[in-house]
Scaffold this motif. Structure first.
Motif, mmCIF file in Angstrom:
data_model
loop_
_atom_site.group_PDB
_atom_site.id
_atom_site.type_symbol
_atom_site.label_atom_id
_atom_site.label_comp_id
_atom_site.label_asym_id
_atom_site.label_seq_id
_atom_site.Cartn_x
_atom_site.Cartn_y
_atom_site.Cartn_z
ATOM 1 N N LEU A 68 -15.523 84.387 140.764
ATOM 2 C CA LEU A 68 -16.131 83.507 141.761
ATOM 3 C C LEU A 68 -16.729 84.270 142.932
ATOM 4 O O LEU A 68 -17.768 83.876 143.463
ATOM 5 C CB LEU A 68 -15.094 82.507 142.287
ATOM 6 N N HIS A 69 -16.092 85.361 143.340
ATOM 7 C CA HIS A 69 -16.601 86.110 144.495
ATOM 8 C C HIS A 69 -17.996 86.660 144.232
ATOM 9 O O HIS A 69 -18.791 86.789 145.148
ATOM 10 C CB HIS A 69 -15.628 87.233 144.891
ATOM 11 N N LYS A 70 -18.323 86.938 142.974
ATOM 12 C CA LYS A 70 -19.665 87.424 142.640
ATOM 13 C C LYS A 70 -20.689 86.299 142.730
ATOM 14 O O LYS A 70 -21.850 86.553 143.031
ATOM 15 C CB LYS A 70 -19.681 88.055 141.251
ATOM 16 N N LEU A 71 -20.273 85.083 142.450
ATOM 17 C CA LEU A 71 -21.165 83.938 142.572
ATOM 18 C C LEU A 71 -21.358 83.538 144.030
ATOM 19 O O LEU A 71 -22.443 83.129 144.434
ATOM 20 C CB LEU A 71 -20.614 82.735 141.793
ATOM 21 N N LEU A 72 -20.309 83.661 144.830
ATOM 22 C CA LEU A 72 -20.375 83.269 146.229
ATOM 23 C C LEU A 72 -21.145 84.269 147.084
ATOM 24 O O LEU A 72 -21.744 83.900 148.096
ATOM 25 C CB LEU A 72 -18.963 83.091 146.795
#
Length: 76
Positions: A68-72
């Motif tokens: 998720l951190h890569k998407l955010l």
């Protein structure tokens, strides 16, 4: 002196029935099982492993770990 904030990492573990075991195209996205969101990859992997092993006899069931951190924050 400003303290630099460290980047938060978040991992989503989810799974469901897929159209093809070699893909991650889910048959019914509304029925995806969300196992949880984890702050470490090790915890996410443990949750993924437990769910994947529980459904190992069903080739159409697949669990994945989403970073998720890569998407955010795609620029990170």
């Amino acid at each position: 002196m400003e303290e630099k904030e460290s980047k938060q990492t978040l991992y989503l573990v989810m799974g469901g029935r897929v159209t093809d075991p070699r893909s991650v195209t889910f048959n019914d996205p509304e029925s995806i099982h969300v196992a949880g969101v984890y702050s470490t990859y090790e915890d996410a992997e443990s949750a993924w492993r437990g769910n994947a092993q529980r459904t190992v006899d069903d080739a159409e069931m697949k669990y994945v770990i989403v970073h998720l951190h890569k998407l955010l924050d795609p620029e990170a």
